[in-house]
Design a protein around this motif. Structure first.
Motif, PDB file in Angstrom:
ATOM      1  N   SER A  43      -1.749  -3.262   3.672  1.00  0.00           N
ATOM      2  CA  SER A  43      -0.911  -4.255   2.981  1.00  0.00           C
ATOM      3  C   SER A  43       0.265  -3.604   2.265  1.00  0.00           C
ATOM      4  O   SER A  43       1.214  -4.285   1.888  1.00  0.00           O
ATOM      5  CB  SER A  43      -1.741  -5.079   1.990  1.00  0.00           C
ATOM      6  N   HIS A  44       0.225  -2.288   2.086  1.00  0.00           N
ATOM      7  CA  HIS A  44       1.312  -1.561   1.430  1.00  0.00           C
ATOM      8  C   HIS A  44       2.381  -1.080   2.420  1.00  0.00           C
ATOM      9  O   HIS A  44       3.394  -0.519   2.009  1.00  0.00           O
ATOM     10  CB  HIS A  44       0.751  -0.355   0.669  1.00  0.00           C
ATOM     11  N   VAL A  45       2.154  -1.295   3.708  1.00  0.00           N
ATOM     12  CA  VAL A  45       3.066  -0.807   4.740  1.00  0.00           C
ATOM     13  C   VAL A  45       4.304  -1.700   4.794  1.00  0.00           C
ATOM     14  O   VAL A  45       4.196  -2.922   4.865  1.00  0.00           O
ATOM     15  CB  VAL A  45       2.364  -0.760   6.112  1.00  0.00           C
ATOM     16  N   VAL A  46       5.480  -1.067   4.793  1.00  0.00           N
ATOM     17  CA  VAL A  46       6.734  -1.821   4.863  1.00  0.00           C
ATOM     18  C   VAL A  46       7.464  -1.616   6.187  1.00  0.00           C
ATOM     19  O   VAL A  46       8.311  -2.424   6.560  1.00  0.00           O
ATOM     20  CB  VAL A  46       7.680  -1.486   3.686  1.00  0.00           C
ATOM     21  N   GLN A  47       7.123  -0.542   6.915  1.00  0.00           N
ATOM     22  CA  GLN A  47       7.820  -0.279   8.174  1.00  0.00           C
ATOM     23  C   GLN A  47       6.956   0.578   9.077  1.00  0.00           C
ATOM     24  O   GLN A  47       6.256   1.479   8.608  1.00  0.00           O
ATOM     25  CB  GLN A  47       9.147   0.434   7.905  1.00  0.00           C
ATOM     26  N   CYS A  48       6.960   0.275  10.373  1.00  0.00           N
ATOM     27  CA  CYS A  48       6.255   1.076  11.388  1.00  0.00           C
ATOM     28  C   CYS A  48       7.221   1.417  12.513  1.00  0.00           C
ATOM     29  O   CYS A  48       8.093   0.616  12.857  1.00  0.00           O
ATOM     30  CB  CYS A  48       5.096   0.288  12.007  1.00  0.00           C
ATOM     31  N   ARG A  49       7.010   2.584  13.078  1.00  0.00           N
ATOM     32  CA  ARG A  49       7.689   2.960  14.321  1.00  0.00           C
ATOM     33  C   ARG A  49       6.598   3.228  15.333  1.00  0.00           C
ATOM     34  O   ARG A  49       5.672   3.994  15.068  1.00  0.00           O
ATOM     35  CB  ARG A  49       8.565   4.196  14.137  1.00  0.00           C
ATOM     36  N   CYS A  50       6.721   2.569  16.484  1.00  0.00           N
ATOM     37  CA  CYS A  50       5.685   2.622  17.507  1.00  0.00           C
ATOM     38  C   CYS A  50       6.287   3.187  18.789  1.00  0.00           C
ATOM     39  O   CYS A  50       7.417   2.832  19.154  1.00  0.00           O
ATOM     40  CB  CYS A  50       5.141   1.222  17.776  1.00  0.00           C
ATOM     41  N   PHE A  51       5.518   4.033  19.445  1.00  0.00           N
ATOM     42  CA  PHE A  51       5.969   4.700  20.660  1.00  0.00           C
ATOM     43  C   PHE A  51       4.940   4.451  21.753  1.00  0.00           C
ATOM     44  O   PHE A  51       3.749   4.722  21.565  1.00  0.00           O
ATOM     45  CB  PHE A  51       6.123   6.207  20.399  1.00  0.00           C
ATOM     46  N   LEU A  52       5.400   3.938  22.891  1.00  0.00           N
ATOM     47  CA  LEU A  52       4.519   3.611  24.015  1.00  0.00           C
ATOM     48  C   LEU A  52       4.988   4.348  25.263  1.00  0.00           C
ATOM     49  O   LEU A  52       6.193   4.334  25.570  1.00  0.00           O
ATOM     50  CB  LEU A  52       4.543   2.109  24.305  1.00  0.00           C
ATOM     51  N   THR A  53       4.061   4.958  25.994  1.00  0.00           N
ATOM     52  CA  THR A  53       4.447   5.663  27.213  1.00  0.00           C
ATOM     53  C   THR A  53       4.567   4.736  28.425  1.00  0.00           C
ATOM     54  O   THR A  53       5.224   5.093  29.402  1.00  0.00           O
ATOM     55  CB  THR A  53       3.455   6.792  27.557  1.00  0.00           C
ATOM     56  N   GLY A  87       7.080   6.868  -5.194  1.00  0.00           N
ATOM     57  CA  GLY A  87       6.400   5.640  -4.791  1.00  0.00           C
ATOM     58  C   GLY A  87       6.441   5.354  -3.305  1.00  0.00           C
ATOM     59  O   GLY A  87       5.726   4.472  -2.818  1.00  0.00           O
ATOM     60  N   TRP A  88       7.270   6.073  -2.566  1.00  0.00           N
ATOM     61  CA  TRP A  88       7.342   5.914  -1.110  1.00  0.00           C
ATOM     62  C   TRP A  88       6.357   6.875  -0.465  1.00  0.00           C
ATOM     63  O   TRP A  88       6.244   8.032  -0.870  1.00  0.00           O
ATOM     64  CB  TRP A  88       8.755   6.203  -0.597  1.00  0.00           C
ATOM     65  N   VAL A  89       5.653   6.398   0.547  1.00  0.00           N
ATOM     66  CA  VAL A  89       4.668   7.207   1.257  1.00  0.00           C
ATOM     67  C   VAL A  89       5.002   7.144   2.742  1.00  0.00           C
ATOM     68  O   VAL A  89       5.014   6.059   3.336  1.00  0.00           O
ATOM     69  CB  VAL A  89       3.237   6.699   0.998  1.00  0.00           C
ATOM     70  N   ILE A  90       5.275   8.301   3.321  1.00  0.00           N
ATOM     71  CA  ILE A  90       5.625   8.383   4.735  1.00  0.00           C
ATOM     72  C   ILE A  90       4.470   9.051   5.461  1.00  0.00           C
ATOM     73  O   ILE A  90       4.089  10.176   5.132  1.00  0.00           O
ATOM     74  CB  ILE A  90       6.933   9.178   4.955  1.00  0.00           C
ATOM     75  N   ILE A 105       5.867   3.823   7.006  1.00  0.00           N
ATOM     76  CA  ILE A 105       6.299   3.997   5.622  1.00  0.00           C
ATOM     77  C   ILE A 105       5.587   2.939   4.792  1.00  0.00           C
ATOM     78  O   ILE A 105       5.577   1.757   5.150  1.00  0.00           O
ATOM     79  CB  ILE A 105       7.821   3.838   5.469  1.00  0.00           C
ATOM     80  N   ALA A 106       4.977   3.381   3.712  1.00  0.00           N
ATOM     81  CA  ALA A 106       4.313   2.479   2.776  1.00  0.00           C
ATOM     82  C   ALA A 106       4.968   2.638   1.408  1.00  0.00           C
ATOM     83  O   ALA A 106       5.665   3.623   1.147  1.00  0.00           O
ATOM     84  CB  ALA A 106       2.826   2.792   2.694  1.00  0.00           C
ATOM     85  N   ARG A 107       4.735   1.682   0.548  1.00  0.00           N
ATOM     86  CA  ARG A 107       5.291   1.713  -0.810  1.00  0.00           C
ATOM     87  C   ARG A 107       4.167   1.415  -1.781  1.00  0.00           C
ATOM     88  O   ARG A 107       3.446   0.424  -1.639  1.00  0.00           O
ATOM     89  CB  ARG A 107       6.398   0.665  -0.937  1.00  0.00           C
ATOM     90  N   ARG A 108       4.026   2.284  -2.780  1.00  0.00           N
ATOM     91  CA  ARG A 108       3.059   2.028  -3.836  1.00  0.00           C
ATOM     92  C   ARG A 108       3.550   0.877  -4.696  1.00  0.00           C
ATOM     93  O   ARG A 108       4.748   0.749  -4.940  1.00  0.00           O
ATOM     94  CB  ARG A 108       2.914   3.240  -4.745  1.00  0.00           C
ATOM     95  N   PRO A 109       2.638   0.049  -5.191  1.00  0.00           N
ATOM     96  CA  PRO A 109       3.046  -0.946  -6.168  1.00  0.00           C
ATOM     97  C   PRO A 109       3.713  -0.246  -7.348  1.00  0.00           C
ATOM     98  O   PRO A 109       3.309   0.858  -7.731  1.00  0.00           O
ATOM     99  CB  PRO A 109       1.723  -1.608  -6.594  1.00  0.00           C
ATOM    100  N   GLN A 110       4.719  -0.830  -7.906  1.00  0.00           N
ATOM    101  CA  GLN A 110       5.518  -0.171  -8.937  1.00  0.00           C
ATOM    102  C   GLN A 110       4.705   0.330 -10.102  1.00  0.00           C
ATOM    103  O   GLN A 110       4.998   1.378 -10.662  1.00  0.00           O
ATOM    104  CB  GLN A 110       6.651  -1.082  -9.406  1.00  0.00           C
ATOM    105  N   GLU A 111       3.646  -0.376 -10.498  1.00  0.00           N
ATOM    106  CA  GLU A 111       2.859   0.066 -11.636  1.00  0.00           C
ATOM    107  C   GLU A 111       2.099   1.348 -11.345  1.00  0.00           C
ATOM    108  O   GLU A 111       1.703   2.068 -12.230  1.00  0.00           O
ATOM    109  CB  GLU A 111       1.887  -1.022 -12.128  1.00  0.00           C
ATOM    110  N   ASP A 112       1.916   1.683 -10.030  1.00  0.00           N
ATOM    111  CA  ASP A 112       1.231   2.913  -9.640  1.00  0.00           C
ATOM    112  C   ASP A 112       2.206   4.051  -9.339  1.00  0.00           C
ATOM    113  O   ASP A 112       1.790   5.181  -9.174  1.00  0.00           O
ATOM    114  CB  ASP A 112       0.386   2.684  -8.382  1.00  0.00           C
ATOM    115  N   ALA A 113       3.488   3.735  -9.196  1.00  0.00           N
ATOM    116  CA  ALA A 113       4.462   4.754  -8.771  1.00  0.00           C
ATOM    117  C   ALA A 113       4.735   5.760  -9.863  1.00  0.00           C
ATOM    118  O   ALA A 113       4.539   5.554 -11.006  1.00  0.00           O
ATOM    119  CB  ALA A 113       5.757   4.075  -8.337  1.00  0.00           C
TER     120      ALA A 113
END
Length: 134
Positions: free
Chosen positions: A72-82, A26-29, A126-134
């Motif tokens: 809307s499924h995204v739970v975490q982002c890592r952003c890199f700026l120069t 259910g986790w999508v990276i 990182i995104a997470r599928r709704p539990q019913e879809d996992a």
């Protein structure tokens, strides 16, 4: 269940050896995306941090859509700026416009000395599928 490794024909052309996304339990990276145009991968990058941030966010959304997900499924982002000090405020204005108010993912943003293809910004998530879809 083994992880699923995804590389999409419609996705941006990888600039290194990687999958667009890896999915497990259910986790999508999603791999960090660059501001390249999936329809014209050899075209010059957009000018400026706002345009590059839009392109990166659109690329992330495109990959999520291939997985039947959206931002809307995204739970975490890592952003890199120069150019962290110069671009941070404009980056934030553009970035937050992609999420519903009150539903911003957890986030880390760091300044780096360089990114692939001469980009000003790269974002992975990182995104997470709704539990019913996992």
């Amino acid at each position: 269940m083994a992880p699923k490794f995804h590389l999409f024909d419609k996705g941006p052309r990888p600039v290194a050896p990687f999958s667009h996304a890896v999915e497990d339990d259910g986790w999508v990276i999603l791999t960090g995306q660059m501001p390249t145009d999936p329809n014209a991968p050899d075209a010059p990058l957009p000018d400026g941090i706002k345009a590059q941030t839009r392109r990166v966010m659109d690329n992330l959304a495109l990959i999520l859509a291939e997985l039947d997900l959206d931002l809307s499924h995204v739970v975490q982002c890592r952003c890199f700026l120069t150019a962290f000090e110069r671009d941070y405020a404009l980056f934030n204005d553009t970035y937050k416009s992609y999420f519903l108010e009150g539903q911003l993912p957890a986030r880390t943003t760091v300044g780096v000395t360089a990114l692939a293809v001469g980009a000003l910004v790269e974002i992975d998530l990182i995104a997470r599928r709704p539990q019913e879809d996992a």
